[in-house]
Design an enzyme around this catalytic site. Structure first.
Site: not given
Ligand code: UDX
Length: 437
Positions: A266-268
């Site tokens: 969900s971030c990078l």
């Protein structure tokens, strides 16, 4: 001092549970009623190792759960930990942040307290000062720095390590005006974590630090994946030996050099997209990050190419995909490379069987009955033309000749090199390994 935490996802729930377990009086707020019900009963609504037991302990201490931001009236610190998901155009979606900030603004207008609002959600540089601060001041009719504090405090915790990273962060970053409120937050953190560096800076720098951190991690992964592709063309070459060796150079470091099918989660992916969008808007050419993203997308293409070379057209072919979570020890499938691979194969008419120790329920929400699901690896690969290992689950280390005995064609693509030393009686390709000669 009471502490409010708004948004009970990985970050918020871990933070709330850890703080309460350390004796703080905490109120966790979320708007999702189903989620709140589970949390109140001591159930973590997602799979995160170690979190459930600490949540249960915290509920017996002073962790309260609520759906109402006005319950935070007496809180001295109010942390905002809601998500900033990606919109279709790649920008981050501030809807949840803005909703919460509006409600905090109303709360501020009514209270005589002077709370500090602390933004943990990942936001594009400029957001705290140009979006959040004006909303808070307009709705409350009060002034930041005088009637309330506003601090940016990016979070670096990893899923699957959320409890550990919350208990033992490597750094605390605090961005804001150098006033009494910033000092208060600094004191809070130095009491919570001894000997952890605390960086005091301004809003914009704190915001870009988070993006710099994640885009550097993504760069490391794309770097090693590029070297892995080169290794595949060198007979007997081994990317793990390369990574281990260059990692001994202290200027490089040995972490985040594990070649694979590309970074997900969900971030990078979201943060790399956001920094590309942001820098382009600012007139800065994002050559490096564009390349990082391109390499990440190429990893799937190599898997597709291998499939084509070895089984021809994928239409109607049975293919087992082992691992759908974006990394092991989680049930999270958000932006998982494996999900992207399955989507492409399903479009081409392949018959996919998914195996994953934890993420099958989340996979079902994406693929419904377009694919089949199996709880056993042996049954998943049975009658298949190929098995593709996508997630580095420990369980896959046990794969042996018995497991693959009933494959229609013994052909394995191992994106994580999990069974590389097994000498399987199969045609075997692994990301980052040159063909054996
Ligand atoms: C990441 C950051 O690490 C964390 O600091 C930030 O707060 C949120 O984003 P997370 O998304 O939980 O954390 O996952 P992470 O462990 O960083 O892995 C991200 C992706 O990179 C996964 O798909 C993983 O498989 C991949 N990866 C990671 C590699 O392919 N190779 C590596 O060496 C490391």
């Amino acid at each position: 001092m009471k502490i409010g935490i708004i948004g009970l996802g990985f970050v918020g729930l871990s933070f709330a549970s850890v703080l309460a377990s350390r004796g703080y009086s905490v109120i966790g707020v979320d708007i999702d009623k189903e989620k709140l019900k589970k949390i109140k009963n001591g159930m973590v609504p997602f799979y995160e190792p170690g979190l459930q037991s600490i949540l249960k302990k915290s509920l017996k201490k002073d962790l309260k759960i609520s759906s109402n931001i006005s319950d935070l009236e007496k809180c001295g610190l109010i942390f905002v930990t809601v998500g900033t998901p990606q919109k279709r155009n790649g920008e981050i979606d501030l809807t949840m942040v803005k909703n919460v900030i509006n409600k905090i603004g109303k709360l501020l207008s009514k209270t005589r307290h002077k709370p500090i609002i602390i933004i943990k959600s990942t936001v594009i540089p400029g957001t705290t000062q140009r979006v959040i601060l004006p909303i808070l001041q307009r709705i409350s009719g009060k002034k930041a720095g005088k009637d309330f504090g506003l601090v940016t405090n990016p979070e670096f915790l990893r899923e699957t390590m959320a409890v550990n990273d919350t208990l033992y962060p490597h750094v605390i970053v605090l961005g804001g005006d150098n006033n009494i409120f910033l000092k208060k937050v600094k004191r809070f953190y130095s009491n919570l974590h001894h000997n952890v560096p605390i960086v005091l800076t301004n809003y914009g720098t704190a915001e870009i630090i988070k993006y710099a951190n994640n885009s550097f991690l993504a760069t490391k992964i794309s770097f090693i994946n590029q070297i892995a592709s080169i290794c595949e063309e060198i007979p007997n070459a081994n990317i793990d030996d390369v990574a281990k060796t260059i990692g001994l150079d202290p200027r490089i470091g040995n972490l985040f050099l594990d070649a694979g099918p590309g970074y997900g989660g969900s971030c990078l992916p979201k943060d790399v997209k956001a920094i590309i969008g942001f820098s382009t808007k600012m007139g800065v050419n994002s050559t490096l990050f564009t390349a990082v993203e391109k390499i990440n997308e190429q990893q799937i293409n190599s898997i597709m190419k291998l499939l084509k070379q070895n089984i021809g057209k994928t239409q109607g072919k049975k293919i087992a995909v082992l691992g759908i979570a974006f990394k092991p020890e989680t049930d999270d499938t958000r932006d998982s490379v494996s999900v992207k691979l399955v989507s492409r194969l399903v479009k081409l008419g392949a018959k996919i069987i998914i195996h994953d120790p934890k993420a099958i329920e989340n996979a079902r929400k994406i693929f419904h009955d377009k694919v089949k699901y199996q709880k056993s690896v042996t049954l998943a690969v049975k009658d298949c033309q190929c098995a593709i290992i996508m997630t580095g689950w420990k369980e896959y280390e046990k794969i042996n000749n018995e497991t693959i005995k009933h494959m229609a064609k013994k052909f394995i693509i191992d994106s994580r090199r999990i069974v590389s030393n097994k000498n399987l009686n199969a045609k075997y390709f692994a990301i980052g390994l040159g063909q054996k000669i």
